[in-house]
Write a protein that holds these residues in place. Sequence first.
Motif, PDB file in Angstrom:
ATOM      1  N   PRO A  67      65.191  35.393  17.314  1.00 32.13           N
ATOM      2  CA  PRO A  67      65.652  35.612  15.930  1.00 32.13           C
ATOM      3  C   PRO A  67      64.565  36.330  15.122  1.00 32.13           C
ATOM      4  O   PRO A  67      63.372  36.008  15.232  1.00 32.13           O
ATOM      5  CB  PRO A  67      65.884  34.191  15.403  1.00 32.13           C
ATOM      6  N   PHE A  68      64.971  37.298  14.323  1.00 38.38           N
ATOM      7  CA  PHE A  68      64.048  38.009  13.445  1.00 38.38           C
ATOM      8  C   PHE A  68      64.217  37.512  12.013  1.00 38.38           C
ATOM      9  O   PHE A  68      65.344  37.247  11.570  1.00 38.38           O
ATOM     10  CB  PHE A  68      64.298  39.519  13.510  1.00 38.38           C
ATOM     11  N   PRO A  69      63.112  37.403  11.265  1.00 39.03           N
ATOM     12  CA  PRO A  69      63.217  36.950   9.870  1.00 39.03           C
ATOM     13  C   PRO A  69      64.062  37.924   9.044  1.00 39.03           C
ATOM     14  O   PRO A  69      63.931  39.146   9.173  1.00 39.03           O
ATOM     15  CB  PRO A  69      61.759  36.932   9.392  1.00 39.03           C
ATOM     16  N   THR A  70      64.935  37.380   8.229  1.00 40.97           N
ATOM     17  CA  THR A  70      65.775  38.194   7.346  1.00 40.97           C
ATOM     18  C   THR A  70      65.841  37.526   5.973  1.00 40.97           C
ATOM     19  O   THR A  70      65.646  36.314   5.845  1.00 40.97           O
ATOM     20  CB  THR A  70      67.204  38.327   7.903  1.00 40.97           C
ATOM     21  N   TYR A  71      66.115  38.338   4.927  1.00 46.30           N
ATOM     22  CA  TYR A  71      66.287  37.769   3.576  1.00 46.30           C
ATOM     23  C   TYR A  71      67.578  36.969   3.498  1.00 46.30           C
ATOM     24  O   TYR A  71      67.643  35.906   2.879  1.00 46.30           O
ATOM     25  CB  TYR A  71      66.295  38.893   2.535  1.00 46.30           C
ATOM     26  N   ARG A  72      68.618  37.499   4.124  1.00 47.54           N
ATOM     27  CA  ARG A  72      69.893  36.797   4.177  1.00 47.54           C
ATOM     28  C   ARG A  72      70.515  37.006   5.552  1.00 47.54           C
ATOM     29  O   ARG A  72      70.231  37.985   6.233  1.00 47.54           O
ATOM     30  CB  ARG A  72      70.855  37.325   3.102  1.00 47.54           C
ATOM     31  N   GLY A  73      71.387  36.076   5.927  1.00 45.83           N
ATOM     32  CA  GLY A  73      72.071  36.213   7.209  1.00 45.83           C
ATOM     33  C   GLY A  73      71.135  36.032   8.387  1.00 45.83           C
ATOM     34  O   GLY A  73      70.152  35.292   8.322  1.00 45.83           O
ATOM     35  N   SER A  74      71.408  36.741   9.468  1.00 51.14           N
ATOM     36  CA  SER A  74      70.585  36.608  10.668  1.00 51.14           C
ATOM     37  C   SER A  74      70.610  37.901  11.468  1.00 51.14           C
ATOM     38  O   SER A  74      71.559  38.693  11.399  1.00 51.14           O
ATOM     39  CB  SER A  74      71.100  35.454  11.544  1.00 51.14           C
ATOM     40  N   LEU A  75      69.547  38.104  12.213  1.00 50.63           N
ATOM     41  CA  LEU A  75      69.426  39.211  13.156  1.00 50.63           C
ATOM     42  C   LEU A  75      68.733  38.672  14.389  1.00 50.63           C
ATOM     43  O   LEU A  75      67.594  38.218  14.317  1.00 50.63           O
ATOM     44  CB  LEU A  75      68.622  40.359  12.551  1.00 50.63           C
ATOM     45  N   VAL A  76      69.432  38.677  15.517  1.00 50.13           N
ATOM     46  CA  VAL A  76      68.914  38.050  16.741  1.00 50.13           C
ATOM     47  C   VAL A  76      69.112  39.007  17.905  1.00 50.13           C
ATOM     48  O   VAL A  76      70.176  39.633  18.043  1.00 50.13           O
ATOM     49  CB  VAL A  76      69.639  36.713  17.032  1.00 50.13           C
ATOM     50  N   PHE A  77      68.082  39.107  18.743  1.00 47.65           N
ATOM     51  CA  PHE A  77      68.181  39.886  19.973  1.00 47.65           C
ATOM     52  C   PHE A  77      67.994  38.957  21.166  1.00 47.65           C
ATOM     53  O   PHE A  77      67.290  37.942  21.091  1.00 47.65           O
ATOM     54  CB  PHE A  77      67.130  40.995  20.007  1.00 47.65           C
ATOM     55  N   GLY A  78      68.623  39.306  22.266  1.00 46.60           N
ATOM     56  CA  GLY A  78      68.517  38.508  23.475  1.00 46.60           C
ATOM     57  C   GLY A  78      68.288  39.382  24.690  1.00 46.60           C
ATOM     58  O   GLY A  78      68.736  40.537  24.751  1.00 46.60           O
TER      59      GLY A  78
END
Length: 476
Positions: free
Chosen positions: A113-124
Amino acid sequence: NNKTMKKSLFVFVYLFFSFTILNAQNYNDAIRLGFPGLGSNARALGMGNAFNALSDDASAAFFNPAGFGLLKRMEFSGGLSFINYNNNTTFFANKTQDNTTNTSLDRVSFAFPFPTYRGSLVFGLSYHNSKDLTSVVKFNGFNSGTNSKIQSLLGTDIPFDLYLTDVNNNTIINGNLNQSGDILSSGGIDNWTLSGAIEVQKNFFIGGNLTIINGSFESANDYYEDDTKNIYQGETAPGEPQTTDFKTFYFNNTLKWSIGGWDAKIGFLYQFEDIARFGATVQFPKTFTVDEDFIVNGSSEFSNNQIYNLDSDYYSDKVAYNIKTPFEITGAIAVNLKGIILSAEATLIDYSQLKFTKPEGLTSSYISEVNKEIKDILTASLNYNFGAEYTVPAIGLRIRGGFLNQSSPFKNDASDFNHKYITGGLGFLANGTLGIDIAYAYGWWKDISDNYSSNVSRIFQDVKVHNVILTTTYRF
């Protein structure tokens, strides 16, 4: 020259008259790669693989990549799988049983998971085995009909080279032989997957996969015809006294594949508060590249231990081609009812869209005929999965059960030919950090295969499969 012409004819007949399960470049090869496997997650398998709307761990790479967006912490997970494949065959009223097993590394996955201001952003990033190709068939029975594999191969040099015919390819053999054999298959399809997911608006996630495929498949087919009733006492090759009293014809095909390819998937997931999740995925057509070796051996035996062997180099060959699978469209729902999760999903696959492309060492007209046959005999199928999970309060123990049905790809097949599994499993998550899950699946279905021609030397199969998956998860 005549030798080249004979070999070309052999290749043609080999393709059509080998064991149905081993016919090179036909619908069985396409189904082998297009029919879904069981995946690589113990929690999911314990719930009947009804996991599309959950997908809240790194196995989302297999089920629904949008599920990566649910992860708030880095995750590492991996597992092992075990399969026990049992096949009880009926062949001319005689029953035979055999089984084979395989243990393999099932999955290694990372989620970031990458830090975000809102929501989420994740790579696998994930390695997983999407399908285990382990299987076995064994049979033995007396065929009282006036047919045999020897007769089916009279359009080739094989019976002549084994002193089973005269110079005009006539033979005294006219059926009434004991037929037996076995087919042992192994291999698997491995996936190296890069995934990503984003929360595009509150509680709505979109994700995607790009997968590089590699794998292997090998199937060894041993086949025997024996004159157990001593019917053929004369010379099978006139003027050759050493060919009196025919005993045994042996024929072996070994099929070896080196598999490559790629595919892509897009997924959607919506979480409705803490009550329900809705999932959907579109699996785009997969492109498999197959480099195939088929190796042929054979022999004949007569009285006084006189044995003749085929020249394997002459009858073996190498070819290559691609297999393209159809779209797979899945819809799913999961509901949380006070600690009990109920999930269900359905997947539509139109197997008539399986297709061979880019042949090397095969004629375009032959591949075109195979693709026409696929459209004639295969159909669209609906697979469905159901699962449940109950978390025991206070101790964090999870108890699971499920059922899944993978429908037959053939038109007008009875439900007996659907691959059905009952599943169960246990899991434990300690402090939300370390998880251990184990699942068991019992599968059963029927199948048929022909040694040559159609329904004159047919094997009826009753398959029982035991699968166990162990998965561990660590969240940072």
